[in-house]
Design a protein around this motif. Structure first.
Motif, PDB file in Angstrom:
ATOM      1  N   ARG A   1      22.746  49.450  40.295  1.00 54.84           N
ATOM      2  CA  ARG A   1      23.911  49.583  39.365  1.00 54.84           C
ATOM      3  C   ARG A   1      24.081  50.472  37.876  1.00 54.84           C
ATOM      4  O   ARG A   1      24.105  50.636  36.825  1.00 54.84           O
ATOM      5  CB  ARG A   1      24.525  48.167  39.334  1.00 54.84           C
ATOM      6  CG  ARG A   1      25.628  47.166  38.869  1.00 54.84           C
ATOM      7  CD  ARG A   1      25.551  45.799  38.999  1.00 54.84           C
ATOM      8  NE  ARG A   1      26.362  45.650  38.508  1.00 54.84           N
ATOM      9  CZ  ARG A   1      27.167  44.575  38.907  1.00 54.84           C
ATOM     10  NH1 ARG A   1      27.732  44.883  40.440  1.00 54.84           N
ATOM     11  NH2 ARG A   1      28.311  44.223  38.260  1.00 54.84           N
ATOM     12  N   GLN A   2      25.831  50.385  37.859  1.00 51.17           N
ATOM     13  CA  GLN A   2      26.120  50.509  36.727  1.00 51.17           C
ATOM     14  C   GLN A   2      27.627  50.066  35.889  1.00 51.17           C
ATOM     15  O   GLN A   2      28.766  49.856  37.763  1.00 51.17           O
ATOM     16  CB  GLN A   2      26.384  52.434  36.572  1.00 51.17           C
ATOM     17  CG  GLN A   2      24.745  53.305  36.456  1.00 51.17           C
ATOM     18  CD  GLN A   2      25.232  54.855  35.946  1.00 51.17           C
ATOM     19  OE1 GLN A   2      26.005  55.071  36.926  1.00 51.17           O
ATOM     20  NE2 GLN A   2      25.004  54.892  35.254  1.00 51.17           N
ATOM     21  N   GLU A   3      27.682  49.469  34.165  1.00 54.73           N
ATOM     22  CA  GLU A   3      28.786  49.454  34.466  1.00 54.73           C
ATOM     23  C   GLU A   3      29.578  50.061  33.279  1.00 54.73           C
ATOM     24  O   GLU A   3      28.788  49.831  32.225  1.00 54.73           O
ATOM     25  CB  GLU A   3      29.123  48.002  34.040  1.00 54.73           C
ATOM     26  CG  GLU A   3      28.891  47.037  35.209  1.00 54.73           C
ATOM     27  CD  GLU A   3      29.544  45.919  35.016  1.00 54.73           C
ATOM     28  OE1 GLU A   3      29.316  45.815  33.761  1.00 54.73           O
ATOM     29  OE2 GLU A   3      28.777  44.778  35.394  1.00 54.73           O
ATOM     30  N   LEU A   4      30.959  50.809  33.204  1.00 52.49           N
ATOM     31  CA  LEU A   4      30.855  52.038  32.100  1.00 52.49           C
ATOM     32  C   LEU A   4      32.603  51.143  31.769  1.00 52.49           C
ATOM     33  O   LEU A   4      33.260  50.848  32.253  1.00 52.49           O
ATOM     34  CB  LEU A   4      31.838  53.438  32.668  1.00 52.49           C
ATOM     35  CG  LEU A   4      32.157  53.797  32.210  1.00 52.49           C
ATOM     36  CD1 LEU A   4      31.398  54.828  30.705  1.00 52.49           C
ATOM     37  CD2 LEU A   4      32.662  55.467  32.537  1.00 52.49           C
ATOM     38  N   THR A   5      32.681  51.114  30.345  1.00 57.59           N
ATOM     39  CA  THR A   5      33.716  50.217  29.447  1.00 57.59           C
ATOM     40  C   THR A   5      34.085  52.156  28.716  1.00 57.59           C
ATOM     41  O   THR A   5      33.772  52.480  27.993  1.00 57.59           O
ATOM     42  CB  THR A   5      33.132  49.517  28.768  1.00 57.59           C
ATOM     43  OG1 THR A   5      32.809  49.011  29.665  1.00 57.59           O
ATOM     44  CG2 THR A   5      34.319  48.968  27.982  1.00 57.59           C
ATOM     45  N   LEU A   6      35.369  52.191  28.650  1.00 58.80           N
ATOM     46  CA  LEU A   6      36.159  53.085  28.140  1.00 58.80           C
ATOM     47  C   LEU A   6      37.525  52.561  27.409  1.00 58.80           C
ATOM     48  O   LEU A   6      38.642  52.823  28.276  1.00 58.80           O
ATOM     49  CB  LEU A   6      36.568  54.404  28.720  1.00 58.80           C
ATOM     50  CG  LEU A   6      35.589  55.557  28.868  1.00 58.80           C
ATOM     51  CD1 LEU A   6      36.106  56.354  30.561  1.00 58.80           C
ATOM     52  CD2 LEU A   6      34.513  56.116  28.383  1.00 58.80           C
ATOM     53  N   LEU A   7      37.273  51.882  26.278  1.00 64.56           N
ATOM     54  CA  LEU A   7      38.151  51.470  25.609  1.00 64.56           C
ATOM     55  C   LEU A   7      38.524  50.616  25.768  1.00 64.56           C
ATOM     56  O   LEU A   7      38.252  49.480  26.593  1.00 64.56           O
ATOM     57  CB  LEU A   7      39.516  52.093  25.233  1.00 64.56           C
ATOM     58  CG  LEU A   7      39.096  53.550  24.301  1.00 64.56           C
ATOM     59  CD1 LEU A   7      40.518  54.922  23.982  1.00 64.56           C
ATOM     60  CD2 LEU A   7      38.286  53.932  22.934  1.00 64.56           C
ATOM     61  N   GLU A   8      39.618  49.875  26.256  1.00 63.61           N
ATOM     62  CA  GLU A   8      39.865  48.658  27.787  1.00 63.61           C
ATOM     63  C   GLU A   8      40.030  49.221  29.152  1.00 63.61           C
ATOM     64  O   GLU A   8      40.342  47.923  29.809  1.00 63.61           O
ATOM     65  CB  GLU A   8      41.768  48.403  27.108  1.00 63.61           C
ATOM     66  CG  GLU A   8      42.064  48.413  26.048  1.00 63.61           C
ATOM     67  CD  GLU A   8      43.179  47.879  25.990  1.00 63.61           C
ATOM     68  OE1 GLU A   8      43.919  47.953  26.310  1.00 63.61           O
ATOM     69  OE2 GLU A   8      43.797  47.481  24.038  1.00 63.61           O
ATOM     70  N   ASP A   9      39.558  50.103  29.560  1.00 63.24           N
ATOM     71  CA  ASP A   9      38.852  50.500  31.062  1.00 63.24           C
ATOM     72  C   ASP A   9      37.526  49.822  31.274  1.00 63.24           C
ATOM     73  O   ASP A   9      37.591  50.804  30.538  1.00 63.24           O
ATOM     74  CB  ASP A   9      39.543  51.961  31.492  1.00 63.24           C
ATOM     75  CG  ASP A   9      41.046  52.012  31.317  1.00 63.24           C
ATOM     76  OD1 ASP A   9      42.192  50.573  32.354  1.00 63.24           O
ATOM     77  OD2 ASP A   9      40.931  52.764  31.724  1.00 63.24           O
ATOM     78  N   HIS A  10      37.826  49.329  32.393  1.00 63.64           N
ATOM     79  CA  HIS A  10      36.386  48.808  33.076  1.00 63.64           C
ATOM     80  C   HIS A  10      36.611  49.356  34.222  1.00 63.64           C
ATOM     81  O   HIS A  10      37.346  50.020  35.326  1.00 63.64           O
ATOM     82  CB  HIS A  10      36.296  47.412  32.498  1.00 63.64           C
ATOM     83  CG  HIS A  10      34.820  47.049  33.257  1.00 63.64           C
ATOM     84  ND1 HIS A  10      33.726  47.218  32.123  1.00 63.64           N
ATOM     85  CD2 HIS A  10      34.199  46.817  34.118  1.00 63.64           C
ATOM     86  CE1 HIS A  10      32.783  46.545  32.568  1.00 63.64           C
ATOM     87  NE2 HIS A  10      32.810  46.414  33.837  1.00 63.64           N
ATOM     88  N   TYR A  11      35.065  50.214  34.455  1.00 62.54           N
ATOM     89  CA  TYR A  11      34.188  50.774  36.020  1.00 62.54           C
ATOM     90  C   TYR A  11      33.055  50.429  36.027  1.00 62.54           C
ATOM     91  O   TYR A  11      32.291  50.073  35.436  1.00 62.54           O
ATOM     92  CB  TYR A  11      34.290  52.754  35.761  1.00 62.54           C
ATOM     93  CG  TYR A  11      35.743  52.713  35.112  1.00 62.54           C
ATOM     94  CD1 TYR A  11      36.718  52.874  36.171  1.00 62.54           C
ATOM     95  CD2 TYR A  11      35.968  52.914  34.306  1.00 62.54           C
ATOM     96  CE1 TYR A  11      37.781  53.811  35.292  1.00 62.54           C
ATOM     97  CE2 TYR A  11      36.958  53.970  33.553  1.00 62.54           C
ATOM     98  CZ  TYR A  11      37.690  53.641  34.194  1.00 62.54           C
ATOM     99  OH  TYR A  11      39.117  54.648  32.923  1.00 62.54           O
ATOM    100  N   MET A  12      33.033  49.627  37.637  1.00 64.86           N
ATOM    101  CA  MET A  12      31.801  49.132  37.686  1.00 64.86           C
ATOM    102  C   MET A  12      31.453  50.597  39.515  1.00 64.86           C
ATOM    103  O   MET A  12      32.926  50.462  39.986  1.00 64.86           O
ATOM    104  CB  MET A  12      32.073  47.687  38.681  1.00 64.86           C
ATOM    105  CG  MET A  12      32.357  46.601  37.284  1.00 64.86           C
ATOM    106  SD  MET A  12      33.366  45.144  37.954  1.00 64.86           S
ATOM    107  CE  MET A  12      34.766  46.120  38.009  1.00 64.86           C
TER     108      MET A  12
END
Length: 223
Positions: A56-67
């Motif tokens: 599992r991975q969760e990425l945050t780029l400024l205000e965008d979030h990806y799971m």
């Protein structure tokens, strides 16, 4: 807030690639957490099993979030500030999108595409988002191709052309039947003419002759 510029996202990804990952001990589920904490609004959290495979991975780029999760695919979301007394990342709340947002996915895929380092966790999320982007592009291309195709004429079921039966040659007609066909059959209301019979005429002549002979004999007896 307006969407972040590609340069801002690129700077966040480059800063993420320069940090050293922090690995935690295995949890109750046997997975350990690997954190990449960037300095320009980028964070990456990875859950890894005992064999080193990313689950599992969760990425945050400024205000965008990806799971991303193994067997589930990619989801997008948005990071919103919390309402508690704490301020910053500790109080932030992630709002998952109802469906995959193409604009968010494109921004992250383009930003991560600029990464050229060797960190296996960053490379993993880079590959995951690149594949998701390709899937969106292929789906959009297929939809455009279907829309550009000219619809064919509808064919109604059960209306196939009926087979043409071979024309049979007319059967030979007997001479008497041919005569009837030439002259035509009498109309149902038409009275047929009387048929003369020779035998009846001869009988009438004989009767008249006998009556005349009897009359002559009776006259001669009276005289």
């Amino acid at each position: 807030m307006a969407d972040p510029s590609p340069e801002t996202l690129k700077t966040a990804v480059q800063a993420l690639g320069r940090v050293h990952a922090v690995e935690g001990p295995p949890g109750e589920n046997g997975l350990r957490t690997v954190w990449h904490l960037g300095t320009h609004g980028a964070e990456l959290m990875s859950l890894v099993d005992t064999e080193g495979r990313v689950r599992r991975q969760e990425l945050t780029l400024l205000e965008d979030h990806y799971m991303w999760a193994s067997g589930e695919g990619v989801r997008t979301g948005r990071v919103e500030p919390g309402e508690g007394p704490q301020v910053g990342a500790a109080s932030a709340v992630v709002r998952a999108d109802a469906q995959l947002m193409p604009n968010r996915l494109m921004r992250a895929a383009l930003a991560l595409g600029t990464y050229t380092g060797q960190d296996r966790y960053i490379l993993h999320i880079q590959r995951v988002l690149a594949l998701a982007r390709e899937g969106l592009e292929l789906g959009a291309a297929a939809q455009a191709a279907r829309a550009s195709q000219r619809p064919s004429e509808p064919t109604l079921p059960g209306l196939a052309p009926a087979p043409v039966a071979p024309v049979a040659e007319p059967a030979p007609v007997a001479p008497s039947a041919q005569a009837r066909l030439v002259h035509g059959a009498p109309h149902p209301n038409e009275v047929a003419p009387p048929v003369e019979r020779r035998s009846e005429g001869v009988v009438m002549v004989v009767v008249l002759g006998v009556g005349l002979l009897l009359g002559l004999l009776l006259l001669s007896w009276l005289l």
